[in-house]
Design a protein around this motif. Structure first.
Motif, short mmCIF file in Angstrom:
data_model
loop_
_atom_site.label_atom_id
_atom_site.label_comp_id
_atom_site.label_asym_id
_atom_site.label_seq_id
_atom_site.Cartn_x
_atom_site.Cartn_y
_atom_site.Cartn_z
N MET A 1 0.85 -1.17 0.00
CA MET A 1 0.00 0.00 0.00
C MET A 1 0.90 1.23 0.00
O MET A 1 1.91 1.27 0.70
N LYS A 2 0.52 2.23 -0.81
CA LYS A 2 1.28 3.47 -0.85
C LYS A 2 0.36 4.63 -1.20
O LYS A 2 -0.73 4.42 -1.75
N VAL A 3 0.80 5.83 -0.86
CA VAL A 3 0.14 7.06 -1.29
C VAL A 3 1.21 7.98 -1.87
O VAL A 3 2.39 7.89 -1.50
N ILE A 4 0.80 8.84 -2.79
CA ILE A 4 1.72 9.78 -3.41
C ILE A 4 1.10 11.17 -3.38
O ILE A 4 -0.08 11.33 -3.72
N HIS A 5 1.88 12.15 -2.93
CA HIS A 5 1.48 13.56 -2.94
C HIS A 5 2.42 14.29 -3.89
O HIS A 5 3.63 14.00 -3.91
N GLN A 6 1.90 15.26 -4.61
CA GLN A 6 2.74 16.14 -5.44
C GLN A 6 2.50 17.57 -5.00
O GLN A 6 1.38 17.94 -4.64
N ARG A 7 3.59 18.38 -5.05
CA ARG A 7 3.48 19.76 -4.57
C ARG A 7 4.51 20.64 -5.25
O ARG A 7 5.65 20.24 -5.44
N TYR A 8 4.11 21.84 -5.57
CA TYR A 8 5.02 22.87 -6.04
C TYR A 8 5.73 23.47 -4.84
O TYR A 8 5.10 23.71 -3.80
N VAL A 9 7.03 23.71 -4.94
CA VAL A 9 7.81 24.30 -3.86
C VAL A 9 7.95 25.80 -4.17
O VAL A 9 8.66 26.18 -5.11
N ALA A 10 7.28 26.62 -3.39
CA ALA A 10 7.33 28.07 -3.61
C ALA A 10 8.74 28.60 -3.35
O ALA A 10 9.48 28.09 -2.51
N TYR A 11 9.09 29.64 -4.07
CA TYR A 11 10.39 30.28 -3.86
C TYR A 11 10.52 30.81 -2.44
O TYR A 11 11.62 30.88 -1.89
N SER A 12 9.41 31.13 -1.81
CA SER A 12 9.45 31.63 -0.43
C SER A 12 9.88 30.55 0.56
O SER A 12 10.22 30.87 1.71
N GLU A 13 9.88 29.29 0.16
CA GLU A 13 10.34 28.19 1.02
C GLU A 13 11.87 28.12 1.09
O GLU A 13 12.42 27.48 1.98
N ALA A 14 12.55 28.77 0.15
CA ALA A 14 14.02 28.72 0.10
C ALA A 14 14.59 29.58 1.23
O ALA A 14 14.16 30.70 1.44
N HIS A 15 15.57 29.01 1.94
CA HIS A 15 16.19 29.71 3.07
C HIS A 15 17.69 29.87 2.92
O HIS A 15 18.32 30.53 3.73
N TYR A 16 18.29 29.27 1.93
CA TYR A 16 19.74 29.23 1.83
C TYR A 16 20.20 29.65 0.45
O TYR A 16 19.43 29.65 -0.51
N ALA A 17 21.50 29.97 0.36
CA ALA A 17 22.10 30.35 -0.92
C ALA A 17 21.83 29.25 -1.95
O ALA A 17 21.71 28.07 -1.61
N GLY A 18 21.72 29.64 -3.19
CA GLY A 18 21.44 28.68 -4.24
C GLY A 18 19.97 28.30 -4.30
O GLY A 18 19.61 27.31 -4.92
N ASN A 19 19.13 29.09 -3.58
CA ASN A 19 17.69 28.86 -3.60
C ASN A 19 17.31 27.52 -2.95
O ASN A 19 16.32 26.89 -3.32
N LEU A 20 18.14 27.07 -1.99
CA LEU A 20 17.93 25.77 -1.35
C LEU A 20 16.85 25.82 -0.28
O LEU A 20 16.71 26.80 0.44
N VAL A 21 16.10 24.73 -0.18
CA VAL A 21 15.07 24.55 0.82
C VAL A 21 15.63 23.63 1.91
O VAL A 21 16.35 22.68 1.60
N ASP A 22 15.32 23.92 3.16
CA ASP A 22 15.86 23.08 4.24
C ASP A 22 15.24 21.69 4.26
O ASP A 22 14.15 21.46 3.72
N GLY A 23 15.94 20.76 4.88
CA GLY A 23 15.50 19.37 4.93
C GLY A 23 14.20 19.18 5.67
O GLY A 23 13.45 18.23 5.39
N ALA A 24 13.91 20.07 6.62
CA ALA A 24 12.67 19.95 7.39
C ALA A 24 11.44 20.09 6.49
O ALA A 24 10.38 19.55 6.81
N PHE A 25 11.57 20.79 5.38
CA PHE A 25 10.47 20.93 4.43
C PHE A 25 10.00 19.55 3.96
O PHE A 25 8.82 19.24 3.97
N GLY A 26 10.95 18.71 3.56
CA GLY A 26 10.61 17.36 3.10
C GLY A 26 10.04 16.50 4.22
O GLY A 26 9.11 15.72 3.99
N LEU A 27 10.57 16.66 5.43
CA LEU A 27 10.06 15.86 6.55
C LEU A 27 8.61 16.24 6.86
O LEU A 27 7.80 15.36 7.21
N ALA A 28 8.27 17.51 6.73
CA ALA A 28 6.88 17.91 6.93
C ALA A 28 5.97 17.26 5.89
O ALA A 28 4.85 16.82 6.21
#
Length: 139
Positions: A1-28
């Motif tokens: 059994m599995k589920v799949i979610h898809q989501r756009y990552v807003a630019y406002s989610e980026a916190h680091y140089a290179g437009n990187l998003v922190d790992g906690a974003f994925g864990l959420a």
């Protein structure tokens, strides 16, 4: 059994140089997909107990489109072992808004965790006393 979610990552989610998003974003996102999986498999949102492993394998950036999969790996009496994977399936190509769907998804994060559902006899989440009232105070 599995589920799949898809989501756009807003630019406002980026916190680091290179437009990187922190790992906690994925864990959420894993938490949301794990809850969805618990509802599908057990008819209950469950409580998440923790991760036994987390691997950050590739960057997630603002402008990406990601896909999160939660797959039931094992089922105990009340515990559920869940394998998670976050994949980048589309990525911005420049600052003008151009983007492309990737030929091969990029696996960015993998994790394994444990969710717990209530005892079906009491409908109480694991670890909570059975003598509390509906507001959560002791009876």
């Amino acid at each position: 059994m599995k589920v799949i979610h898809q989501r756009y990552v807003a630019y406002s989610e980026a916190h680091y140089a290179g437009n990187l998003v922190d790992g906690a974003f994925g864990l959420a996102l894993f938490g949301d997909a794990g809850t969805h999986l618990a509802i599908v498999t057990d008819g209950h949102e469950s409580l998440f107990a923790g991760y036994s492993s987390v691997e950050f394998l590739a960057p997630v950036r603002g402008g990406d489109v990601v896909e999160v999969e939660a797959r039931l790996a094992a089922k105990g009496n009340r515990s559920r072992t869940i394998d998670f994977e976050l994949r980048v399936i589309a990525r911005a190509t420049d600052a003008t808004g151009r983007a492309e769907v990737l030929d091969e998804p990029i696996v960015a994060t993998r994790a394994r965790g444990t969710g717990v559902v209530p005892d079906h006899r009491t409908d109480e989440p694991a670890g909570l006393p059975q003598d509390h009232d509906r507001e959560g105070s002791a009876a």
